[in-house]
Design a protein around this motif. Structure first.
Motif, PDB file in Angstrom:
ATOM      1  N   PRO A  20       0.830  -1.200   0.000  1.00  0.00           N
ATOM      2  CA  PRO A  20       0.000   0.000   0.000  1.00  0.00           C
ATOM      3  C   PRO A  20       0.867   1.254   0.000  1.00  0.00           C
ATOM      4  N   ALA A  21       0.405   2.256  -0.729  1.00  0.00           N
ATOM      5  CA  ALA A  21       1.094   3.543  -0.792  1.00  0.00           C
ATOM      6  C   ALA A  21       0.107   4.623  -0.365  1.00  0.00           C
ATOM      7  N   ILE A  22       0.373   5.212   0.780  1.00  0.00           N
ATOM      8  CA  ILE A  22      -0.442   6.312   1.284  1.00  0.00           C
ATOM      9  C   ILE A  22       0.114   7.590   0.679  1.00  0.00           C
ATOM     10  N   VAL A  23      -0.765   8.381   0.066  1.00  0.00           N
ATOM     11  CA  VAL A  23      -0.319   9.618  -0.583  1.00  0.00           C
ATOM     12  C   VAL A  23      -0.816  10.799   0.246  1.00  0.00           C
ATOM     13  N   GLN A  24       0.101  11.693   0.590  1.00  0.00           N
ATOM     14  CA  GLN A  24      -0.167  12.804   1.492  1.00  0.00           C
ATOM     15  C   GLN A  24       0.299  14.113   0.859  1.00  0.00           C
ATOM     16  N   ASP A  25      -0.486  15.166   1.038  1.00  0.00           N
ATOM     17  CA  ASP A  25      -0.099  16.497   0.579  1.00  0.00           C
ATOM     18  C   ASP A  25       1.109  16.963   1.388  1.00  0.00           C
ATOM     19  N   TYR A  26       2.156  17.385   0.715  1.00  0.00           N
ATOM     20  CA  TYR A  26       3.395  17.741   1.413  1.00  0.00           C
ATOM     21  C   TYR A  26       3.272  19.013   2.238  1.00  0.00           C
ATOM     22  N   GLU A  27       2.345  19.903   1.886  1.00  0.00           N
ATOM     23  CA  GLU A  27       2.189  21.146   2.656  1.00  0.00           C
ATOM     24  C   GLU A  27       1.189  20.990   3.790  1.00  0.00           C
ATOM     25  N   LYS A  29      -0.293  18.147   4.873  1.00  0.00           N
ATOM     26  CA  LYS A  29      -0.202  16.829   5.520  1.00  0.00           C
ATOM     27  C   LYS A  29      -1.515  16.046   5.436  1.00  0.00           C
ATOM     28  N   GLU A  30      -2.474  16.532   4.661  1.00  0.00           N
ATOM     29  CA  GLU A  30      -3.740  15.827   4.486  1.00  0.00           C
ATOM     30  C   GLU A  30      -3.510  14.545   3.677  1.00  0.00           C
ATOM     31  N   VAL A  31      -4.138  13.451   4.118  1.00  0.00           N
ATOM     32  CA  VAL A  31      -4.056  12.201   3.368  1.00  0.00           C
ATOM     33  C   VAL A  31      -4.956  12.330   2.151  1.00  0.00           C
ATOM     34  N   LEU A  32      -4.388  12.126   0.982  1.00  0.00           N
ATOM     35  CA  LEU A  32      -5.117  12.315  -0.264  1.00  0.00           C
ATOM     36  C   LEU A  32      -5.728  11.027  -0.796  1.00  0.00           C
ATOM     37  N   MET A  33      -4.989   9.938  -0.701  1.00  0.00           N
ATOM     38  CA  MET A  33      -5.472   8.690  -1.282  1.00  0.00           C
ATOM     39  C   MET A  33      -4.613   7.519  -0.815  1.00  0.00           C
ATOM     40  N   LEU A  87       4.806   5.807   2.354  1.00  0.00           N
ATOM     41  CA  LEU A  87       4.183   7.110   2.543  1.00  0.00           C
ATOM     42  C   LEU A  87       4.830   8.033   1.518  1.00  0.00           C
ATOM     43  N   ILE A  88       4.004   8.549   0.616  1.00  0.00           N
ATOM     44  CA  ILE A  88       4.524   9.394  -0.458  1.00  0.00           C
ATOM     45  C   ILE A  88       3.942  10.792  -0.290  1.00  0.00           C
ATOM     46  N   THR A  89       4.804  11.770  -0.055  1.00  0.00           N
ATOM     47  CA  THR A  89       4.336  13.144   0.031  1.00  0.00           C
ATOM     48  C   THR A  89       4.478  13.774  -1.346  1.00  0.00           C
ATOM     49  N   VAL A  90       3.434  14.509  -1.728  1.00  0.00           N
ATOM     50  CA  VAL A  90       3.363  15.033  -3.094  1.00  0.00           C
ATOM     51  C   VAL A  90       2.867  16.469  -3.127  1.00  0.00           C
ATOM     52  N   GLU A  91       3.167  17.120  -4.232  1.00  0.00           N
ATOM     53  CA  GLU A  91       2.481  18.352  -4.596  1.00  0.00           C
ATOM     54  C   GLU A  91       1.344  17.897  -5.505  1.00  0.00           C
TER      55      GLU A  91
END
Length: 110
Positions: A20-27, A29-33, A87-91
Motif C-alpha cells: 500500500p502507498a499512502i499519498v499525502q499532501d506535502y504542505e 499533511k492531508e491524506v489524499l489517497m 508514505l509518499i508526500t506530493v504536490e
C-alpha cells in the motif's frame, strides 16, 4: 538515494508483490489517497518524479493524472518500519480523487 537502494528497503513479498502507498499532501499533511505499488511502479515513480501505481482490478500500471491532468509531483518517499507500506508526500495538482474531491477521504463518520 538510487532507485535500487530505495526498492531494496521495501518488502514486496508480504503482499504478493504489492504494497500500500499512502499519498499525502506535502504542505497540508492531508491524506489524499491510498493505492498500491509493485516494484516496477515504485521504480517508475522514483525515476519520473510523478506517482505510478498498479491497478489490482485492471492488472495494469496507471499514472495519477494521466487522464485528468491532476498529477502528483513527488516530494518524498518513506517506508515504514516493517518495509511493507509507503508514505509518499506530493504536490497535488487539482483533485486527488476521481470524484473531483481534493482527497479520497472526503466522507467522515463523526
Amino acid at each position: 538515494m538510487r532507485v535500487e537502494d530505495i526498492v531494496k528497503l521495501v518488502d514486496f513479498n508480504k503482499g504478493d508483490g504489492l504494497v500500500p502507498a499512502i499519498v499525502q499532501d506535502y504542505e497540508t499533511k492531508e491524506v489524499l489517497m491510498l493505492a498500491y505499488m509493485n516494484e516496477e511502479s515504485l521504480t517508475k515513480t522514483v525515476e519520473t518524479g510523478k506517482t505510478w501505481f498498479w491497478s489490482r482490478s485492471r492488472k495494469s500500471f496507471w499514472n495519477k493524472g494521466e487522464t485528468s491532468g491532476h498529477y502528483q509531483y513527488v516530494k518524498d518517499i518513506s517506508v515504514d518500519c516493517d518495509g511493507d507500506t509507503l508514505l509518499i508526500t506530493v504536490e497535488q495538482i487539482g483533485a486527488a480523487c476521481h470524484t473531483g474531491n481534493k482527497t479520497c477521504f472526503y466522507r467522515s463518520f463523526k
